[in-house]
Design an enzyme around this catalytic site. Structure first.
Site: not given
Length: 286
Positions: A158, A164-165, A187
């Site tokens: 994906s 990260p946010d 992932k």
């Protein structure tokens, strides 16, 4: 009698010479499209990995015979090693799937009556968290593939791995539980593990998946989530399935990690030259 022997011999020869491609998550929404597409190719012997009776029934409905269904659990290393034995290529299409909290949906609808906006809440089932599926489950598959000496490992992942946010990382996140949520980060960790394994790889990062017909759009190619800053961020599942299949058929797809999205139908040139498509550099930074 001689004709029958010839037919049988040719069938055996074709089976031995064809590329054995195992699709994990073959009973899922994307995995089933990949498996179905592989069934159409005479040069491929498709195998679908299934764990539940529901997945088996779905594969049979797609046209799989008993020899094309492999039973295994991605959390069980021993069963995976047996399933991967003799396989040439693995296409990983497994992913943690969130479930909606019904009570949160009621809350969303209630607040909408007062022109207020709220997001529904999601959770993952037992042992269905991204940590178990997208990291440990993927790691088990990579380990099994390495033992089986597969020639290529394709991951359908994906976009958003550099963020990260990203909202997707909040799904299923529990307070004081570092292993919960963070689906895109888990992932990403699996992708890094695959690259370090030494197995020839192809890593596909689709944008938002939509259930629209494939083969009708221009597919955009990018790296490092740059496509997320544009206006076209989604892609039909059918197009993602075709990219995964074409990655198996085109050697130039190996050792590349890239992002994909599509333009709307009628805009640009419909992608059909796969040699040209895979000539792009897949230089995602990790």
């Amino acid at each position: 009698m001689n004709l029958l022997f010839l037919v049988i011999s040719l069938s055996i020869l074709n089976y031995c010479m064809s590329t054995r491609v195992l699709v994990t998550g073959a009973g899922g929404r994307s995995g089933s499209l990949i498996f179905q597409r592989l069934l159409q190719l005479p040069s491929i012997t498709p195998l679908g990995l299934a764990r539940s009776k529901k997945s088996i029934k779905k594969l049979v409905k797609l046209g799989a015979n008993e020899h094309q269904i492999v039973l295994a659990d991605i959390t069980d290393s021993e069963s995976l090693e047996k399933a991967f034995s003799g396989v040439d290529v693995v296409i990983l299409a497994t992913s943690a799937v969130p479930k909606i909290k019904v009570i949160s949906l009621v809350k969303v609808l209630f607040l909408k009556l007062f022109s207020q906006i709220a997001r529904p809440e999601f959770y993952f089932g037992t042992n269905g968290d991204p940590y178990y599926v997208d990291w440990l489950g993927a790691k088990n598959q990579i380990d099994a593939a390495k033992k089986a000496v597969v020639k290529q490992f394709v991951i359908v992942s994906s976009m958003g791995g550099t963020q990260p946010d990203n909202f997707l990382n909040t799904i299923g996140k529990r307070e004081n539980d570092e292993l919960s949520g963070n689906i895109l980060l888990w992932k990403r960790k699996a992708e890094e593990y695959l690259i370090a394994s030494g197995i020839p790889f192809t890593i596909i990062h689709p944008g938002g998946l939509i259930d629209k017909p494939g083969g009708e759009r221009e597919i955009l190619y990018g790296v490092d989530d740059t496509l997320l800053s544009g206006t076209d961020k989604s892609i039909p599942r059918a197009d993602v399935a075709e990219i995964a299949v074409q990655a198996v058929l085109n050697p130039s797809s190996k050792n590349k990690s890239f992002d994909v999205a599509t333009r709307p139908p009628g805009v640009g040139v419909t992608t059909s030259d796969w040699a040209k498509f895979f000539s792009n550099p897949g230089t995602t930074k990790y």
